[in-house]
Write a protein that holds these residues in place. Structure first.
Motif, short mmCIF file in Angstrom:
data_model
loop_
_atom_site.label_atom_id
_atom_site.label_comp_id
_atom_site.label_asym_id
_atom_site.label_seq_id
_atom_site.Cartn_x
_atom_site.Cartn_y
_atom_site.Cartn_z
N ILE A 75 0.96 -0.96 0.37
CA ILE A 75 0.09 -0.18 0.06
C ILE A 75 0.78 1.75 -0.06
CG2 ILE A 75 -2.17 1.57 1.21
CD1 ILE A 75 -2.72 -1.02 2.59
N THR A 76 0.69 2.53 -0.70
CA THR A 76 1.52 3.35 -1.58
C THR A 76 0.20 4.88 -1.14
OG1 THR A 76 1.52 3.00 -3.27
CG2 THR A 76 3.42 2.84 -2.56
N ALA A 77 0.66 6.27 -0.71
CA ALA A 77 0.17 7.00 -0.85
C ALA A 77 -0.50 6.87 -2.35
CB ALA A 77 0.85 7.99 -0.35
N ALA A 78 -1.60 7.81 -2.24
CA ALA A 78 -2.13 8.08 -3.62
C ALA A 78 -1.33 9.09 -5.12
CB ALA A 78 -3.48 9.01 -3.14
N PRO A 79 -0.63 10.14 -3.88
CA PRO A 79 0.10 10.79 -5.65
C PRO A 79 1.54 10.00 -5.37
CG PRO A 79 0.21 11.56 -2.93
CD PRO A 79 -0.59 10.97 -2.83
N PHE A 80 1.32 8.98 -5.32
CA PHE A 80 2.67 8.10 -5.55
C PHE A 80 3.10 7.87 -7.01
CE2 PHE A 80 5.91 4.46 -4.86
CZ PHE A 80 7.06 5.40 -4.29
N ALA A 81 2.16 7.09 -7.46
CA ALA A 81 2.11 6.76 -9.24
C ALA A 81 2.48 7.72 -9.97
CB ALA A 81 0.85 6.35 -9.19
N PHE A 88 10.37 9.50 -13.93
CA PHE A 88 10.96 8.54 -14.44
C PHE A 88 10.20 8.46 -15.75
CE2 PHE A 88 11.83 6.89 -9.45
CZ PHE A 88 13.24 7.05 -10.23
N PRO A 89 9.55 9.36 -16.85
CA PRO A 89 9.13 9.27 -17.80
C PRO A 89 9.83 8.36 -18.94
CG PRO A 89 10.05 11.00 -17.14
CD PRO A 89 10.47 10.78 -16.07
N GLU A 90 10.63 8.05 -19.10
CA GLU A 90 11.45 7.58 -19.88
C GLU A 90 11.58 5.69 -19.17
OE1 GLU A 90 14.83 7.95 -16.60
OE2 GLU A 90 13.58 8.82 -18.22
N ARG A 91 11.37 5.53 -18.30
CA ARG A 91 10.75 4.04 -17.82
C ARG A 91 8.98 3.61 -18.21
NH1 ARG A 91 15.90 2.06 -13.52
NH2 ARG A 91 16.89 1.38 -15.31
N ILE A 92 8.58 4.73 -17.39
CA ILE A 92 7.55 3.97 -16.84
C ILE A 92 6.28 4.90 -18.27
CG2 ILE A 92 5.69 4.73 -14.93
CD1 ILE A 92 7.93 4.66 -13.08
N GLN A 93 5.81 3.62 -18.94
CA GLN A 93 4.34 4.23 -19.44
C GLN A 93 3.49 4.77 -19.17
OE1 GLN A 93 4.59 0.84 -22.25
NE2 GLN A 93 6.45 1.29 -23.60
N SER A 94 2.64 3.65 -18.06
CA SER A 94 1.87 4.39 -17.30
C SER A 94 1.63 3.02 -16.23
CB SER A 94 0.33 3.72 -18.43
OG SER A 94 0.67 1.89 -18.37
N VAL A 95 1.28 4.05 -15.40
CA VAL A 95 0.55 3.24 -14.05
C VAL A 95 -0.95 3.53 -14.25
CG1 VAL A 95 2.32 4.54 -13.33
CG2 VAL A 95 0.13 5.62 -13.21
N THR A 96 -1.62 2.58 -12.55
CA THR A 96 -2.73 2.33 -12.42
C THR A 96 -2.33 2.42 -10.75
OG1 THR A 96 -5.11 1.69 -12.83
CG2 THR A 96 -2.66 0.09 -12.75
N ARG A 97 -3.25 2.57 -10.22
CA ARG A 97 -3.78 2.03 -8.47
C ARG A 97 -4.43 1.10 -8.70
NH1 ARG A 97 -2.31 4.43 -4.55
NH2 ARG A 97 -4.34 4.78 -3.51
N ALA A 98 -5.37 -0.10 -8.31
CA ALA A 98 -5.72 -0.86 -7.19
C ALA A 98 -6.83 -0.55 -6.23
CB ALA A 98 -5.32 -2.50 -8.01
#
Length: 102
Positions: A75-81, A88-98
């Motif tokens: 579990i992480t904080a909401a703004p973490f994603a 890290f824009p060159e490594r992370i294409q998309s994020v999601t929270r469940a």
């Protein structure tokens, strides 16, 4: 000749009924344990294999200590994603929270 062998086997098994039952119980428990272990390992190794790019999926966990003992939680904080994607824009294409239902 084959019928004779089966008669001898049945006579021997009925004479040593306790040891026969003990051996059969041990064999049954051993086979059941192997099947359960195999199914568990197969399930763990097939995790996220149905995804097209499953090797690019990561789960972020938070490491902390509670009373001196290491503690890992998913579990992480909401703004973490959003922060990860900005840092890290060159490594992370998309994020999601469940969000789990409780």
């Amino acid at each position: 000749m084959l019928v004779h062998y089966f008669k001898v086997i049945i006579r021997y098994l009925t004479r040593t009924l306790f040891f026969t039952g003990l051996n059969m119980a041990g064999l049954s428990i051993g086979l059941a344990s192997c099947i359960v272990i195999f199914l568990f390992i197969q399930n763990e190794l097939s995790y996220d294999k149905f995804q097209r790019d499953g090797d690019k999926i990561y789960r972020v966990i938070r490491r902390s200590q509670i009373n001196g003992m290491p503690y890992n939680i998913g579990i992480t904080a909401a703004p973490f994603a959003q922060t990860l994607q900005e840092d890290f824009p060159e490594r992370i294409q998309s994020v999601t929270r469940a969000f789990g239902l409780q």
